[in-house]
Design a protein around this motif. Structure first.
Motif, PDB file in Angstrom:
ATOM      1  N   MET A   1      42.083 -45.149 -24.968  1.00 57.35           N
ATOM      2  CA  MET A   1      42.794 -44.081 -24.102  1.00 57.35           C
ATOM      3  C   MET A   1      42.461 -44.566 -22.701  1.00 57.35           C
ATOM      4  SD  MET A   1      43.020 -41.098 -22.874  1.00 57.35           S
ATOM      5  CE  MET A   1      40.786 -40.617 -23.173  1.00 57.35           C
ATOM      6  N   LEU A   2      40.431 -44.966 -22.304  1.00 56.89           N
ATOM      7  CA  LEU A   2      40.270 -45.114 -21.470  1.00 56.89           C
ATOM      8  C   LEU A   2      41.156 -46.502 -20.810  1.00 56.89           C
ATOM      9  CD1 LEU A   2      37.014 -44.445 -22.260  1.00 56.89           C
ATOM     10  CD2 LEU A   2      38.466 -42.840 -20.390  1.00 56.89           C
ATOM     11  N   LEU A   3      41.023 -47.252 -21.292  1.00 53.27           N
ATOM     12  CA  LEU A   3      41.679 -48.819 -21.533  1.00 53.27           C
ATOM     13  C   LEU A   3      43.127 -48.807 -20.878  1.00 53.27           C
ATOM     14  CD1 LEU A   3      39.291 -50.837 -23.612  1.00 53.27           C
ATOM     15  CD2 LEU A   3      38.830 -50.247 -21.164  1.00 53.27           C
ATOM     16  N   ALA A   4      44.006 -48.134 -21.640  1.00 58.03           N
ATOM     17  CA  ALA A   4      45.273 -48.255 -21.973  1.00 58.03           C
ATOM     18  C   ALA A   4      46.000 -47.582 -20.535  1.00 58.03           C
ATOM     19  CB  ALA A   4      45.554 -47.420 -23.092  1.00 58.03           C
ATOM     20  N   SER A   5      46.670 -48.421 -20.395  1.00 59.19           N
ATOM     21  CA  SER A   5      47.603 -47.662 -18.882  1.00 59.19           C
ATOM     22  C   SER A   5      48.814 -46.669 -19.217  1.00 59.19           C
ATOM     23  CB  SER A   5      47.950 -48.518 -17.587  1.00 59.19           C
ATOM     24  OG  SER A   5      46.605 -49.547 -17.104  1.00 59.19           O
ATOM     25  N   PRO A   6      48.969 -45.790 -17.762  1.00 59.43           N
ATOM     26  CA  PRO A   6      51.139 -44.768 -19.058  1.00 59.43           C
ATOM     27  C   PRO A   6      51.427 -46.006 -18.004  1.00 59.43           C
ATOM     28  CG  PRO A   6      49.218 -43.424 -17.307  1.00 59.43           C
ATOM     29  CD  PRO A   6      48.108 -45.185 -17.182  1.00 59.43           C
TER      30      PRO A   6
ATOM     31  N   TYR B   1      40.896 -46.310 -11.601  1.00 59.77           N
ATOM     32  CA  TYR B   1      40.194 -45.855 -10.571  1.00 59.77           C
ATOM     33  C   TYR B   1      39.440 -46.214 -10.270  1.00 59.77           C
ATOM     34  CZ  TYR B   1      42.643 -41.306 -12.765  1.00 59.77           C
ATOM     35  OH  TYR B   1      43.365 -39.753 -13.098  1.00 59.77           O
ATOM     36  N   LEU B   2      38.892 -47.413 -11.639  1.00 58.37           N
ATOM     37  CA  LEU B   2      38.146 -48.109 -11.036  1.00 58.37           C
ATOM     38  C   LEU B   2      37.882 -49.102  -9.555  1.00 58.37           C
ATOM     39  CD1 LEU B   2      35.961 -48.852 -13.982  1.00 58.37           C
ATOM     40  CD2 LEU B   2      35.412 -47.072 -12.558  1.00 58.37           C
ATOM     41  N   HIS B   3      39.046 -49.503  -9.474  1.00 60.05           N
ATOM     42  CA  HIS B   3      39.359 -50.539  -8.770  1.00 60.05           C
ATOM     43  C   HIS B   3      40.347 -50.570  -7.457  1.00 60.05           C
ATOM     44  CE1 HIS B   3      36.434 -53.238 -10.683  1.00 60.05           C
ATOM     45  NE2 HIS B   3      37.167 -52.934 -11.622  1.00 60.05           N
TER      46      HIS B   3
ATOM     47  N   LEU C   1      39.265 -37.943 -12.035  1.00 62.12           N
ATOM     48  CA  LEU C   1      39.099 -38.727 -13.533  1.00 62.12           C
ATOM     49  C   LEU C   1      38.393 -38.297 -14.014  1.00 62.12           C
ATOM     50  CD1 LEU C   1      39.274 -41.346 -14.759  1.00 62.12           C
ATOM     51  CD2 LEU C   1      36.985 -41.756 -13.579  1.00 62.12           C
ATOM     52  N   LYS C   2      37.524 -37.225 -14.232  1.00 60.28           N
ATOM     53  CA  LYS C   2      37.853 -36.534 -15.252  1.00 60.28           C
ATOM     54  C   LYS C   2      38.483 -35.365 -16.277  1.00 60.28           C
ATOM     55  CE  LYS C   2      33.591 -32.928 -16.775  1.00 60.28           C
ATOM     56  NZ  LYS C   2      33.095 -31.988 -16.221  1.00 60.28           N
ATOM     57  N   LYS C   3      39.268 -34.867 -14.838  1.00 56.30           N
ATOM     58  CA  LYS C   3      39.943 -34.399 -15.487  1.00 56.30           C
ATOM     59  C   LYS C   3      41.043 -34.696 -16.478  1.00 56.30           C
ATOM     60  CE  LYS C   3      42.528 -30.309 -15.473  1.00 56.30           C
ATOM     61  NZ  LYS C   3      42.123 -28.838 -16.387  1.00 56.30           N
ATOM     62  N   ASN C   4      41.575 -36.242 -15.452  1.00 56.23           N
ATOM     63  CA  ASN C   4      42.505 -36.887 -16.261  1.00 56.23           C
ATOM     64  C   ASN C   4      42.348 -37.364 -17.900  1.00 56.23           C
ATOM     65  OD1 ASN C   4      44.719 -38.767 -17.340  1.00 56.23           O
ATOM     66  ND2 ASN C   4      44.568 -40.020 -15.656  1.00 56.23           N
ATOM     67  N   ILE C   5      41.002 -37.786 -17.833  1.00 54.16           N
ATOM     68  CA  ILE C   5      40.482 -38.271 -19.368  1.00 54.16           C
ATOM     69  C   ILE C   5      40.862 -36.910 -20.309  1.00 54.16           C
ATOM     70  CG2 ILE C   5      38.252 -38.809 -20.287  1.00 54.16           C
ATOM     71  CD1 ILE C   5      37.155 -40.504 -17.965  1.00 54.16           C
TER      72      ILE C   5
ATOM     73  N   ILE D   1      30.972 -43.090 -16.961  1.00 53.01           N
ATOM     74  CA  ILE D   1      31.519 -42.736 -17.007  1.00 53.01           C
ATOM     75  C   ILE D   1      31.146 -42.566 -18.681  1.00 53.01           C
ATOM     76  CG2 ILE D   1      33.831 -42.138 -17.721  1.00 53.01           C
ATOM     77  CD1 ILE D   1      34.016 -44.101 -15.416  1.00 53.01           C
ATOM     78  N   LYS D   2      30.800 -41.172 -19.671  1.00 47.54           N
ATOM     79  CA  LYS D   2      30.475 -40.819 -20.604  1.00 47.54           C
ATOM     80  C   LYS D   2      31.204 -39.767 -21.456  1.00 47.54           C
ATOM     81  CE  LYS D   2      25.609 -41.155 -19.591  1.00 47.54           C
ATOM     82  NZ  LYS D   2      23.747 -40.846 -20.048  1.00 47.54           N
ATOM     83  N   VAL D   3      31.816 -40.472 -22.732  1.00 48.45           N
ATOM     84  CA  VAL D   3      32.909 -39.453 -22.340  1.00 48.45           C
ATOM     85  C   VAL D   3      33.015 -39.206 -24.408  1.00 48.45           C
ATOM     86  CG1 VAL D   3      34.975 -39.266 -23.622  1.00 48.45           C
ATOM     87  CG2 VAL D   3      34.716 -40.282 -21.551  1.00 48.45           C
TER      88      VAL D   3
END
Length: 98
Positions: free
Chosen positions: A33-38, A54-56, A67-71, A91-93
């Motif tokens: 989920m973190l790596l996938a792009s909408p 988000y990172l770049h 970013l936190k809210k989107n995750i 980033i810890k999830v």
């Protein structure tokens, strides 16, 4: 507990004795989920955080709260429970799937 076909550390299917390995996959779902792009999955066009953007990306740089809210939103939409997201210098999830 979520169970799925597991992937190895390089993202390839994990195969043992000529068969797929099935096991607990909550963290694997979080990573996907973190790596996938909408927009990257036609079956689920809203799925994914697009962490690399988000990172770049110029528009999201420095927006840790966004970013936190989107995750959190993505994890809830994916059916995760017991969600903990910490966005700092790393980033810890953590999330559980039932």
């Amino acid at each position: 507990m979520a169970k799925d076909i597991l992937l190895d550390e390089t993202g390839d299917l994990l195969i043992e004795n000529g068969d797929f390995v099935i096991g607990e996959s909550s963290q694997q779902h979080v990573q996907d989920m973190l790596l996938a792009s909408p927009g990257g999955n036609k079956a689920a066009p809203l799925f994914g955080v697009g962490l690399i953007h988000y990172l770049h990306g110029p528009g999201n740089a420095g927006s840790k709260q966004k970013l936190k809210k989107n995750i959190e939103i993505q994890l809830k939409a994916d059916g995760a429970t017991q969600i903990t997201v910490d966005v700092g210098s790393t980033i810890k999830v953590e999330a559980k799937y039932e």
